[in-house]
Motif scaffolding. Sequence first.
Motif: not given
Length: 346
Positions: A120-145
């Motif tokens: 979650l970005y600092p606005d707590m609304k915009t997000a990147l959602w997908g595959i992470f390994i130990n907090g490292t983003m491998i593949s993610a899509k833009e999303a919204v809460i």
Amino acid sequence: MAARVWLVITILCVPYVVSLHFSTDCDENSDWNFRAVGKHVKTWLNSFQIGPNETSKFDSISIFEHGQVEFVGKIDAEGFADGPFWVAGGYDLQSNFSNGYFYGDLDQNGQLSGNDIVFLYPDMKTALWGIFINGTMISAKEAVIVAQRCFDGVKRLRLSLSPNDEDFHFGRPNHMRFNFNPTQTDPYERKRVNVRETNDRGQGLFAKSRIEPGDVVAYYAGLIFDSKTHEMFSPNMTQSQVDEIHRMLIVLEGDLEMNLPRPYWELAQYRATLGHKVNHSFHQTNAEFIMSYHPRFGWIRALRATKRVSRGQEILVDYGYPIDDEQSPAWYLEAYHRYQDSCAKS
């Protein structure tokens, strides 16, 4: 198998509270709320109050020294993770949200790894959602809460993928290559700022909506190099050559510096972040440079608002070059002396 909570990692600092009682505005379960989602999430993360030395309601929690939640989640009677955990992207004394938060289930090693992890970005609304390994983003899509609710004291989220089908991944830049797509725009910045022509300073950075003090405005990622091993200045340089290097150069941390070379000055070649487009001012500043965590680049620079910025208003920051340094840009030294003269006359 669910994860044992004691394996949850500490991101930056050793926590000073682990097993006290906490009360928050999420003590009662609630239905899904689809309004002002980001505001409600921020209120919850800001609402943790340390109480008497009793058993913690949250079972697994760490609080940074000034009160920011470092991580929080629930465990079951057998000591296994029960539901999603919240983990801060990093510590910031000034704001609880400058580095964003990770949200998701822990894997069998107690790490934020899996196909359903959210940053979650600092606005707590915009997000990147997908595959992470130990907090490292491998593949993610833009999303919204789109909704939030309270459940067992922990905020639960409901997300919706953006129509933008771009794939985002982590790539730490070095002194030779970005290791990320330089023309892929940032989902958070798209909502906050744009680049426009100014009356007298070329291009500048402008607010697309009202920005409150403490909000992250934009990011600045570039090529990262060690100034001890990759010296950019030499004694035989002309002043114009020095000024050209300084145009996009910024200290990252310690001996690490960050720069965008000339081919990437234009938006057609580089728009992964827009912080490099901010203009300088000594007396009209409304932002400052900070360190900030970003899931695509790691620790980089960001702009944070120091006062309220209205929609359409230009973002301005003091570049802060050393006044007594011969390698500081000539235009900056001239502007500084003009500013000092005007202050003396007023």
